[in-house]
Design a protein around this motif. Structure first.
Motif, PDB file in Angstrom:
ATOM      1  N   MET A   1       1.143  -1.238  -0.126  1.00  0.00           N
ATOM      2  CA  MET A   1      -0.115  -0.041  -0.125  1.00  0.00           C
ATOM      3  C   MET A   1       0.924   1.253   0.159  1.00  0.00           C
ATOM      4  O   MET A   1       1.761   1.395   0.700  1.00  0.00           O
ATOM      5  CB  MET A   1      -0.865   0.008   1.337  1.00  0.00           C
ATOM      6  N   ASN A   2       0.679   2.296  -0.924  1.00  0.00           N
ATOM      7  CA  ASN A   2       1.418   3.306  -0.977  1.00  0.00           C
ATOM      8  C   ASN A   2       1.185   4.410   0.155  1.00  0.00           C
ATOM      9  O   ASN A   2       0.095   4.155   0.598  1.00  0.00           O
ATOM     10  CB  ASN A   2       1.131   4.048  -2.409  1.00  0.00           C
ATOM     11  N   HIS A   3       2.147   4.841   0.635  1.00  0.00           N
ATOM     12  CA  HIS A   3       2.111   5.946   1.646  1.00  0.00           C
ATOM     13  C   HIS A   3       3.265   7.117   1.540  1.00  0.00           C
ATOM     14  O   HIS A   3       4.077   6.807   0.813  1.00  0.00           O
ATOM     15  CB  HIS A   3       2.255   5.158   2.868  1.00  0.00           C
ATOM     16  N   PHE A   4       2.979   8.015   2.278  1.00  0.00           N
ATOM     17  CA  PHE A   4       3.997   9.062   2.402  1.00  0.00           C
ATOM     18  C   PHE A   4       3.829   9.612   3.723  1.00  0.00           C
ATOM     19  O   PHE A   4       3.135   9.573   4.539  1.00  0.00           O
ATOM     20  CB  PHE A   4       3.678  10.211   1.245  1.00  0.00           C
ATOM     21  N   THR A   5       5.223  10.506   4.157  1.00  0.00           N
ATOM     22  CA  THR A   5       5.314  10.837   5.510  1.00  0.00           C
ATOM     23  C   THR A   5       5.544  12.190   5.468  1.00  0.00           C
ATOM     24  O   THR A   5       6.477  12.707   4.456  1.00  0.00           O
ATOM     25  CB  THR A   5       6.482   9.891   6.019  1.00  0.00           C
ATOM     26  N   ILE A   6       4.826  13.119   6.522  1.00  0.00           N
ATOM     27  CA  ILE A   6       5.257  14.388   6.359  1.00  0.00           C
ATOM     28  C   ILE A   6       6.032  14.565   7.962  1.00  0.00           C
ATOM     29  O   ILE A   6       5.310  14.253   8.866  1.00  0.00           O
ATOM     30  CB  ILE A   6       4.225  15.304   6.300  1.00  0.00           C
ATOM     31  N   GLU A   7       7.011  15.182   8.130  1.00  0.00           N
ATOM     32  CA  GLU A   7       7.667  15.198   9.133  1.00  0.00           C
ATOM     33  C   GLU A   7       7.163  16.515  10.054  1.00  0.00           C
ATOM     34  O   GLU A   7       6.966  17.316   9.638  1.00  0.00           O
ATOM     35  CB  GLU A   7       9.259  15.337   8.871  1.00  0.00           C
ATOM     36  N   GLY A   8       7.312  16.090  11.389  1.00  0.00           N
ATOM     37  CA  GLY A   8       6.918  17.282  12.147  1.00  0.00           C
ATOM     38  C   GLY A   8       7.814  17.275  13.413  1.00  0.00           C
ATOM     39  O   GLY A   8       8.596  16.565  13.768  1.00  0.00           O
ATOM     40  N   PRO A   9       7.762  18.353  14.387  1.00  0.00           N
ATOM     41  CA  PRO A   9       8.673  18.651  15.379  1.00  0.00           C
ATOM     42  C   PRO A   9       8.480  17.742  16.555  1.00  0.00           C
ATOM     43  O   PRO A   9       9.063  17.427  17.439  1.00  0.00           O
ATOM     44  CB  PRO A   9       8.787  19.972  15.695  1.00  0.00           C
ATOM     45  N   LEU A  10       7.000  17.277  16.772  1.00  0.00           N
ATOM     46  CA  LEU A  10       6.717  16.617  17.765  1.00  0.00           C
ATOM     47  C   LEU A  10       6.736  15.047  17.377  1.00  0.00           C
ATOM     48  O   LEU A  10       6.697  14.721  16.344  1.00  0.00           O
ATOM     49  CB  LEU A  10       5.165  16.789  18.090  1.00  0.00           C
ATOM     50  N   ASN A  11       6.778  14.225  18.561  1.00  0.00           N
ATOM     51  CA  ASN A  11       6.847  12.821  18.408  1.00  0.00           C
ATOM     52  C   ASN A  11       5.476  12.155  18.343  1.00  0.00           C
ATOM     53  O   ASN A  11       5.431  11.032  18.829  1.00  0.00           O
ATOM     54  CB  ASN A  11       7.694  12.290  19.637  1.00  0.00           C
ATOM     55  N   GLU A  12       4.626  12.865  18.043  1.00  0.00           N
ATOM     56  CA  GLU A  12       3.127  12.466  17.914  1.00  0.00           C
ATOM     57  C   GLU A  12       3.038  11.933  16.322  1.00  0.00           C
ATOM     58  O   GLU A  12       3.353  13.019  15.566  1.00  0.00           O
ATOM     59  CB  GLU A  12       2.096  13.499  18.442  1.00  0.00           C
ATOM     60  N   TRP A  13       2.348  11.081  16.209  1.00  0.00           N
ATOM     61  CA  TRP A  13       1.984  10.657  14.622  1.00  0.00           C
ATOM     62  C   TRP A  13       0.614  10.495  14.726  1.00  0.00           C
ATOM     63  O   TRP A  13      -0.237  10.205  15.292  1.00  0.00           O
ATOM     64  CB  TRP A  13       2.652   9.253  14.693  1.00  0.00           C
ATOM     65  N   ILE A  14       0.144  11.079  13.204  1.00  0.00           N
ATOM     66  CA  ILE A  14      -1.241  10.836  12.842  1.00  0.00           C
ATOM     67  C   ILE A  14      -1.246  10.037  11.630  1.00  0.00           C
ATOM     68  O   ILE A  14      -0.361  10.415  10.702  1.00  0.00           O
ATOM     69  CB  ILE A  14      -1.902  12.241  12.712  1.00  0.00           C
ATOM     70  N   VAL A  15      -2.076   9.040  11.754  1.00  0.00           N
ATOM     71  CA  VAL A  15      -1.940   8.140  10.573  1.00  0.00           C
ATOM     72  C   VAL A  15      -3.148   8.141   9.892  1.00  0.00           C
ATOM     73  O   VAL A  15      -4.279   7.926  10.528  1.00  0.00           O
ATOM     74  CB  VAL A  15      -1.653   6.474  10.866  1.00  0.00           C
ATOM     75  N   LEU A  16      -3.396   8.363   8.631  1.00  0.00           N
ATOM     76  CA  LEU A  16      -4.671   8.562   7.837  1.00  0.00           C
ATOM     77  C   LEU A  16      -5.078   7.649   6.785  1.00  0.00           C
ATOM     78  O   LEU A  16      -4.067   7.129   6.133  1.00  0.00           O
ATOM     79  CB  LEU A  16      -4.285  10.278   7.042  1.00  0.00           C
ATOM     80  N   PHE A  17      -6.257   7.483   6.765  1.00  0.00           N
ATOM     81  CA  PHE A  17      -7.034   6.628   5.926  1.00  0.00           C
ATOM     82  C   PHE A  17      -8.051   7.251   5.200  1.00  0.00           C
ATOM     83  O   PHE A  17      -9.059   7.490   5.753  1.00  0.00           O
ATOM     84  CB  PHE A  17      -7.310   5.133   6.518  1.00  0.00           C
ATOM     85  N   HIS A  18      -7.967   7.512   3.992  1.00  0.00           N
ATOM     86  CA  HIS A  18      -8.965   8.347   3.011  1.00  0.00           C
ATOM     87  C   HIS A  18     -10.168   7.519   2.996  1.00  0.00           C
ATOM     88  O   HIS A  18     -10.224   6.386   3.141  1.00  0.00           O
ATOM     89  CB  HIS A  18      -8.352   8.736   1.733  1.00  0.00           C
ATOM     90  N   GLY A  19     -11.371   8.279   2.543  1.00  0.00           N
ATOM     91  CA  GLY A  19     -12.445   7.692   2.135  1.00  0.00           C
ATOM     92  C   GLY A  19     -12.587   7.329   0.582  1.00  0.00           C
ATOM     93  O   GLY A  19     -11.512   7.720  -0.272  1.00  0.00           O
ATOM     94  N   THR A  20     -13.422   6.573   0.204  1.00  0.00           N
ATOM     95  CA  THR A  20     -13.619   6.186  -1.258  1.00  0.00           C
ATOM     96  C   THR A  20     -13.781   7.334  -2.150  1.00  0.00           C
ATOM     97  O   THR A  20     -14.404   8.466  -1.820  1.00  0.00           O
ATOM     98  CB  THR A  20     -14.979   5.383  -1.334  1.00  0.00           C
ATOM     99  N   GLY A  21     -12.684   7.468  -3.077  1.00  0.00           N
ATOM    100  CA  GLY A  21     -12.741   8.613  -3.924  1.00  0.00           C
ATOM    101  C   GLY A  21     -11.740   9.627  -3.474  1.00  0.00           C
ATOM    102  O   GLY A  21     -11.329  10.374  -4.377  1.00  0.00           O
ATOM    103  N   GLY A  22     -11.175   9.355  -2.236  1.00  0.00           N
ATOM    104  CA  GLY A  22     -10.172  10.354  -1.906  1.00  0.00           C
ATOM    105  C   GLY A  22      -8.806   9.906  -2.340  1.00  0.00           C
ATOM    106  O   GLY A  22      -8.620   9.058  -3.040  1.00  0.00           O
ATOM    107  N   ASN A  23      -7.897  10.468  -1.621  1.00  0.00           N
ATOM    108  CA  ASN A  23      -6.478   9.938  -1.930  1.00  0.00           C
ATOM    109  C   ASN A  23      -5.794  10.257  -0.675  1.00  0.00           C
ATOM    110  O   ASN A  23      -6.407  10.567   0.439  1.00  0.00           O
ATOM    111  CB  ASN A  23      -5.718  10.566  -3.144  1.00  0.00           C
ATOM    112  N   GLU A  24      -4.327   9.929  -0.770  1.00  0.00           N
ATOM    113  CA  GLU A  24      -3.470  10.254   0.485  1.00  0.00           C
ATOM    114  C   GLU A  24      -3.494  11.662   0.871  1.00  0.00           C
ATOM    115  O   GLU A  24      -2.982  11.972   2.203  1.00  0.00           O
ATOM    116  CB  GLU A  24      -2.140   9.580   0.233  1.00  0.00           C
ATOM    117  N   TYR A  25      -3.947  12.456   0.130  1.00  0.00           N
ATOM    118  CA  TYR A  25      -3.788  13.991   0.386  1.00  0.00           C
ATOM    119  C   TYR A  25      -5.283  14.548   1.316  1.00  0.00           C
ATOM    120  O   TYR A  25      -5.134  15.491   1.832  1.00  0.00           O
ATOM    121  CB  TYR A  25      -3.599  15.002  -0.336  1.00  0.00           C
TER     122      TYR A  25
END
Length: 191
Positions: A1-25
């Motif tokens: 499954m394709n994915h990408f990461t955006i780095e942030g200064p916190l050690n907190e992570w948000i993992v995203l799963f779009h809806g039908t017709g959406g995309n990774e953005y």
């Protein structure tokens, strides 16, 4: 499954799963509204339905193709240990519609996969939760949602509450889509 990461200064992570017709953005703005300094890991569903992307095969007569669903959940869980950020102080899984339903499949098999789980407009697709965890589960639904019926979402929430004691349902105005009211609720609840 394709994915990408955006780095942030916190050690907190948000993992995203779009809806039908959406995309990774699709959910990036919402993740940024909730915690702009978190790392983001966003997945793209690998099932094509015409021009739409999904995380599992479309329903047939309103019923989940359980063999396909379980195979895709198992494939994700096999890859997750290599993707999971070990240094994270908190992991939040967030899914909208098809993505939320996929996250529910993950919770069936790995109830402690995240510290917080945000299920935006999920469907009640006959999930079986034999174990739970202390993860915070937030479920949202639109009062006029015709795709993920609010009554069914309420039943799903009751099922989740039986094994995930920190489960909350927020019924909002609107249909099957994100509203400003919903985003404000998530900001207030998750910050």
């Amino acid at each position: 499954m394709n994915h990408f990461t955006i780095e942030g200064p916190l050690n907190e992570w948000i993992v995203l799963f779009h809806g039908t017709g959406g995309n990774e953005y699709s959910l990036l703005q919402i993740a940024g509204d909730i915690e702009p300094n978190a790392h983001v890991l966003s997945f793209l569903g690998d099932v094509d339905e015409g021009a739409n992307r999904r995380f599992f095969a479309p329903l047939k007569a309103g019923t989940l193709d359980r063999a396909d669903f379980d195979a895709r959940i198992d494939a994700f869980l096999k890859d997750w240990p290599q993707l999971r950020p070990e240094q994270a102080t908190r992991i939040t899984f967030m899914g909208f519609s098809n993505g939320a339903n996929f996250v529910l499949g993950l919770l069936e098999k790995e109830p402690a996969i995240a510290d917080r789980v945000v299920l935006l407009h999920p469907s009640n697709l006959a999930y079986t939760f034999t174990e739970g965890s202390n993860a915070q589960i937030i479920v949202t639904s639109g009062a006029m949602d015709t795709l993920a019926l609010p009554g069914d979402t309420m039943k799903l929430t009751k099922q989740l509450e039986a094994v995930f004691p920190n489960t909350t349902l927020k019924l909002l105005d609107g249909a099957h889509g994100m509203t400003e009211q919903e985003i404000t609720y998530l900001q207030d609840t998750l910050r």
